[in-house]
Design a protein around this motif. Structure first.
Motif, PDB file in Angstrom:
ATOM      1  N   GLY A 197       0.906  -1.395   0.055  1.00  0.00           N
ATOM      2  CA  GLY A 197       0.190   0.036   0.089  1.00  0.00           C
ATOM      3  C   GLY A 197       0.637   1.028   0.052  1.00  0.00           C
ATOM      4  O   GLY A 197       0.410   2.341   0.032  1.00  0.00           O
ATOM      5  N   LYS A 198       2.253   1.128  -0.018  1.00  0.00           N
ATOM      6  CA  LYS A 198       3.061   2.255  -0.229  1.00  0.00           C
ATOM      7  C   LYS A 198       3.807   2.343  -1.405  1.00  0.00           C
ATOM      8  O   LYS A 198       4.078   1.519  -2.069  1.00  0.00           O
ATOM      9  N   ILE A 199       4.384   3.505  -1.595  1.00  0.00           N
ATOM     10  CA  ILE A 199       5.143   3.603  -2.716  1.00  0.00           C
ATOM     11  C   ILE A 199       6.266   4.570  -2.562  1.00  0.00           C
ATOM     12  O   ILE A 199       6.494   5.232  -1.288  1.00  0.00           O
ATOM     13  N   PRO A 200       7.529   4.531  -3.114  1.00  0.00           N
ATOM     14  CA  PRO A 200       8.586   5.426  -2.695  1.00  0.00           C
ATOM     15  C   PRO A 200       8.252   6.769  -2.758  1.00  0.00           C
ATOM     16  O   PRO A 200       7.451   7.260  -3.562  1.00  0.00           O
ATOM     17  N   ASP A 201       8.683   7.557  -1.844  1.00  0.00           N
ATOM     18  CA  ASP A 201       8.352   9.120  -1.493  1.00  0.00           C
ATOM     19  C   ASP A 201       8.950   9.945  -2.711  1.00  0.00           C
ATOM     20  O   ASP A 201       8.473  11.021  -2.753  1.00  0.00           O
ATOM     21  N   VAL A 202       9.605   9.426  -3.428  1.00  0.00           N
ATOM     22  CA  VAL A 202       9.921  10.309  -4.818  1.00  0.00           C
ATOM     23  C   VAL A 202       9.113  10.539  -5.846  1.00  0.00           C
ATOM     24  O   VAL A 202       9.012  11.136  -6.727  1.00  0.00           O
ATOM     25  N   LEU A 203       8.151   9.318  -5.747  1.00  0.00           N
ATOM     26  CA  LEU A 203       7.142   9.469  -6.866  1.00  0.00           C
ATOM     27  C   LEU A 203       5.907  10.045  -6.476  1.00  0.00           C
ATOM     28  O   LEU A 203       4.997   9.564  -6.251  1.00  0.00           O
ATOM     29  N   GLU A 258       2.075   9.476 -20.069  1.00  0.00           N
ATOM     30  CA  GLU A 258       2.902   8.987 -21.172  1.00  0.00           C
ATOM     31  C   GLU A 258       4.255   8.161 -20.602  1.00  0.00           C
ATOM     32  O   GLU A 258       4.763   7.396 -21.490  1.00  0.00           O
ATOM     33  N   GLN A 259       4.417   8.384 -19.255  1.00  0.00           N
ATOM     34  CA  GLN A 259       5.084   7.706 -18.481  1.00  0.00           C
ATOM     35  C   GLN A 259       4.718   6.475 -18.009  1.00  0.00           C
ATOM     36  O   GLN A 259       4.115   6.261 -17.242  1.00  0.00           O
ATOM     37  N   ARG A 260       5.199   5.363 -18.869  1.00  0.00           N
ATOM     38  CA  ARG A 260       4.279   3.886 -18.372  1.00  0.00           C
ATOM     39  C   ARG A 260       5.125   3.231 -17.184  1.00  0.00           C
ATOM     40  O   ARG A 260       4.892   2.581 -16.493  1.00  0.00           O
ATOM     41  N   TYR A 261       6.504   3.581 -17.093  1.00  0.00           N
ATOM     42  CA  TYR A 261       7.301   2.981 -16.033  1.00  0.00           C
ATOM     43  C   TYR A 261       8.186   4.013 -15.356  1.00  0.00           C
ATOM     44  O   TYR A 261       8.660   5.080 -15.832  1.00  0.00           O
ATOM     45  N   ALA A 262       8.604   3.840 -13.882  1.00  0.00           N
ATOM     46  CA  ALA A 262       9.640   4.247 -13.348  1.00  0.00           C
ATOM     47  C   ALA A 262      10.617   3.560 -12.503  1.00  0.00           C
ATOM     48  O   ALA A 262      10.081   2.565 -12.199  1.00  0.00           O
ATOM     49  N   VAL A 263      11.821   3.615 -12.630  1.00  0.00           N
ATOM     50  CA  VAL A 263      12.571   2.933 -11.986  1.00  0.00           C
ATOM     51  C   VAL A 263      13.355   3.653 -10.607  1.00  0.00           C
ATOM     52  O   VAL A 263      13.599   4.867 -10.687  1.00  0.00           O
ATOM     53  N   VAL A 264      13.327   3.064  -9.493  1.00  0.00           N
ATOM     54  CA  VAL A 264      13.787   3.741  -8.230  1.00  0.00           C
ATOM     55  C   VAL A 264      15.033   2.809  -7.951  1.00  0.00           C
ATOM     56  O   VAL A 264      14.572   1.713  -7.387  1.00  0.00           O
ATOM     57  N   ASP A 294      17.630   2.386  -4.558  1.00  0.00           N
ATOM     58  CA  ASP A 294      17.833   2.752  -3.298  1.00  0.00           C
ATOM     59  C   ASP A 294      19.302   2.158  -2.877  1.00  0.00           C
ATOM     60  O   ASP A 294      19.619   0.911  -2.733  1.00  0.00           O
ATOM     61  N   THR A 295      20.356   3.119  -3.048  1.00  0.00           N
ATOM     62  CA  THR A 295      21.886   2.540  -2.771  1.00  0.00           C
ATOM     63  C   THR A 295      21.923   2.039  -1.519  1.00  0.00           C
ATOM     64  O   THR A 295      22.839   0.992  -1.230  1.00  0.00           O
ATOM     65  N   THR A 296      21.085   2.608  -0.332  1.00  0.00           N
ATOM     66  CA  THR A 296      21.581   2.086   0.898  1.00  0.00           C
ATOM     67  C   THR A 296      21.252   0.356   1.044  1.00  0.00           C
ATOM     68  O   THR A 296      21.825  -0.148   1.696  1.00  0.00           O
ATOM     69  N   LYS A 297      20.055   0.308   0.171  1.00  0.00           N
ATOM     70  CA  LYS A 297      19.330  -1.230   0.499  1.00  0.00           C
ATOM     71  C   LYS A 297      20.056  -2.210  -0.824  1.00  0.00           C
ATOM     72  O   LYS A 297      19.687  -3.183  -1.078  1.00  0.00           O
ATOM     73  N   SER A 298      20.920  -1.425  -1.915  1.00  0.00           N
ATOM     74  CA  SER A 298      21.330  -2.249  -2.962  1.00  0.00           C
ATOM     75  C   SER A 298      20.331  -2.767  -3.626  1.00  0.00           C
ATOM     76  O   SER A 298      20.184  -3.994  -4.112  1.00  0.00           O
ATOM     77  N   ARG A 299      19.169  -1.916  -3.883  1.00  0.00           N
ATOM     78  CA  ARG A 299      17.997  -2.397  -4.476  1.00  0.00           C
ATOM     79  C   ARG A 299      17.293  -1.599  -5.477  1.00  0.00           C
ATOM     80  O   ARG A 299      17.421  -0.202  -5.534  1.00  0.00           O
ATOM     81  N   LEU A 300      16.597  -2.111  -6.769  1.00  0.00           N
ATOM     82  CA  LEU A 300      16.288  -1.364  -7.712  1.00  0.00           C
ATOM     83  C   LEU A 300      14.869  -1.641  -7.880  1.00  0.00           C
ATOM     84  O   LEU A 300      14.548  -2.874  -8.086  1.00  0.00           O
ATOM     85  N   TYR A 301      13.851  -0.886  -7.830  1.00  0.00           N
ATOM     86  CA  TYR A 301      12.276  -1.195  -7.791  1.00  0.00           C
ATOM     87  C   TYR A 301      11.913  -0.581  -9.230  1.00  0.00           C
ATOM     88  O   TYR A 301      12.017   0.655  -9.719  1.00  0.00           O
ATOM     89  N   VAL A 302      10.792  -1.289  -9.626  1.00  0.00           N
ATOM     90  CA  VAL A 302      10.176  -1.048 -10.990  1.00  0.00           C
ATOM     91  C   VAL A 302       8.846  -0.801 -10.565  1.00  0.00           C
ATOM     92  O   VAL A 302       8.038  -1.671  -9.931  1.00  0.00           O
ATOM     93  N   TYR A 303       8.334   0.365 -10.965  1.00  0.00           N
ATOM     94  CA  TYR A 303       6.764   0.755 -10.982  1.00  0.00           C
ATOM     95  C   TYR A 303       6.189   0.834 -12.247  1.00  0.00           C
ATOM     96  O   TYR A 303       6.699   1.451 -13.101  1.00  0.00           O
ATOM     97  N   GLN A 304       5.032   0.507 -12.312  1.00  0.00           N
ATOM     98  CA  GLN A 304       4.343   0.750 -13.639  1.00  0.00           C
ATOM     99  C   GLN A 304       3.065   1.681 -13.499  1.00  0.00           C
ATOM    100  O   GLN A 304       2.298   1.762 -12.234  1.00  0.00           O
ATOM    101  N   GLN A 330      -2.571   4.666 -11.409  1.00  0.00           N
ATOM    102  CA  GLN A 330      -2.051   4.237 -10.467  1.00  0.00           C
ATOM    103  C   GLN A 330      -0.996   3.656 -10.497  1.00  0.00           C
ATOM    104  O   GLN A 330      -0.400   3.319 -11.530  1.00  0.00           O
ATOM    105  N   LEU A 331       0.074   3.696  -9.326  1.00  0.00           N
ATOM    106  CA  LEU A 331       1.431   2.951  -9.493  1.00  0.00           C
ATOM    107  C   LEU A 331       1.300   1.662  -8.934  1.00  0.00           C
ATOM    108  O   LEU A 331       0.604   1.425  -7.851  1.00  0.00           O
TER     109      LEU A 331
END
Length: 404
Positions: free
Chosen positions: A128-134, A140-146, A148-158, A163-164
């Motif tokens: 139920g939550k999203i990255p606070d940068v989005l 027109e923007q179908r996807y976003a990539v976020v 987190d360097t601290t967690k060594s993680r890449l998240y993909v949102y559609q 809605q994200l």
């Protein structure tokens, strides 16, 4: 026999400041329906790794070996998994050599990789939550990539049905010296908002893996702050390496080859935002909506003041620290006063608006992008524009304006 693996478990035991619970189970999340990503999901590989370590933690050594063997059938070049398997075999043979006895740099890298992978799978889910940068994505923007360097993680949102939707997330490698790139050759990964260009089509050395997507570092804000360097890419790994340690690149964001191939539908447009942050925070979509309301109003008032040709009201929307590709605030004011002196009637409309909070900024800052249509008696113009809005003296003001 379990005691022989005590130091091996130093990879995983101290997560979040305490021992892993004996009944801990790996995260069961998977790629969301409708993601249109390939069926292969490296999160399954990661789940098997975590499962094997949890089995070791519970003293289930034979089961752990079976799990690692299953993992290596799908990812035979996963070096961390080979290390775990080797220690299990040495334990069965009752050899005294233990993973924890070797304190070299390579072992430390393996330990850190295992740690961040386990943390991901034992962390509380962000349901139920999203990255606070989005804050808001344009249609027109179908996807976003976020990232987190601290967690060594890449998240993909559609961006689907306004809605994200979280699709998938992957383990990543960042710069050897961490984040916040500033100079050429500092081996750091930049923090900021970038656009992933289309896949490089010319043949690259095996070092870059299956694909590479350049990021537009340095962006206008980076240049303003005197940041140097180039060639920051999102790319894969060599064929004989499944993954690299969390801090091992020259500044690029690196992910496993199956993951970079899976991201092709996300990145192929050549216009996907990639937001790189330290210590990513999570909010509800309702909180994101609330945070952008004041900025929505400020953007609309800026448009109205420009359209009304009220020059001083229009210029009041610009911060004292404003800059553009052609100069500072004084130069901007001089040009706008000259143009608007004729009081020509104009029509201005904005569409396809997106808003992304700028990560790790010293003051609240948001990158706003939109399509701008301008019409006057002498000019009809359409352009894609971007602005950096900063919270300044209890209101939103524009710090940068230029083409997107």
């Amino acid at each position: 026999m379990l005691k022989r693996l005590t130091k091996l478990l130093s990879i995983m035991m101290f997560v979040g400041g305490g021992l892993l619970p004996w009944n801990a189970t790996a995260d069961k999340s998977s790629t969301s329906p409708g993601s249109m990503l390939p069926a292969f999901n490296s999160n399954q590989i990661e789940r098997l790794l975590v499962q094997s370590l949890l089995q070791i933690n519970a003293g289930q050594l034979r089961e752990a070996l079976n799990t690692v063997d299953q993992l290596l059938q799908d990812a035979p070049n996963f070096r961390l998994a080979h290390l775990v398997r080797g220690d299990l075999l040495m334990t069965f043979a009752q050899q005294s050599t233990k993973l924890g006895d070797h304190q070299d740099a390579a072992l430390s890298d393996f330990q850190e990789e295992a740690k961040v992978r386990i943390e991901r799978h034992l962390a509380s889910p962000h349901e139920g939550k999203i990255p606070d940068v989005l804050w808001h994505m344009s249609p027109e923007q179908r996807y976003a990539v976020v990232v987190d360097t601290t967690k060594s993680r890449l998240y993909v949102y559609q961006n689907r049905d306004s809605q994200l939707h979280h699709l998938v997330d992957y383990y990543i490698t960042m710069g050897k010296n961490g984040s916040e790139k500033f100079t050429e050759g500092d081996k750091r990964t930049p923090l900021g908002i970038y656009i992933a260009d289309k896949k490089l089509e010319h043949k690259l050395p095996d070092f870059y893996g299956e694909a590479a997507y350049p990021l537009n570092y340095p962006n206008p804000l980076d240049k303003r702050h005197g940041k140097k360097g180039h060639g920051i890419w999102l790319h894969g790994t060599p064929q004989d390496v499944y993954s690299r340690p969390p801090k091992a690149s020259d500044g690029c964001v690196v992910i496993a080859n199956p993951d970079i191939k899976a991201l092709a539908p996300v990145l192929q447009q050549g216009a996907t935002p990639v937001i790189i942050s330290n210590d990513l925070q999570w909010i509800t979509p309702q909180e994101a909506e609330q945070r952008r309301q004041a900025l929505d109003q400020a953007l609309e008032q800026w448009r109205r003041d420009w359209e009304s040709q009220d020059t001083e009201q229009y210029l009041a929307h610009y911060a004292d620290t404003f800059f553009s590709d052609s100069g500072n605030l004084e130069k901007w004011k001089e040009n706008k006063r000259r143009i608007q002196a004729a009081k020509t009637k104009v029509q201005i409309s904005l569409s396809n608006i997106s808003m992304f909070r700028y990560p790790n900024a010293p003051a609240p800052m948001v990158l706003v992008s939109f399509d701008q249509d301008y019409k006057s008696d002498i000019l009809i113009d359409h352009m894609k524009k971007q602005q950096y809005w900063v919270w300044d003296d209890h209101r939103w003001k524009i710090m940068y304006e230029g083409p997107a």
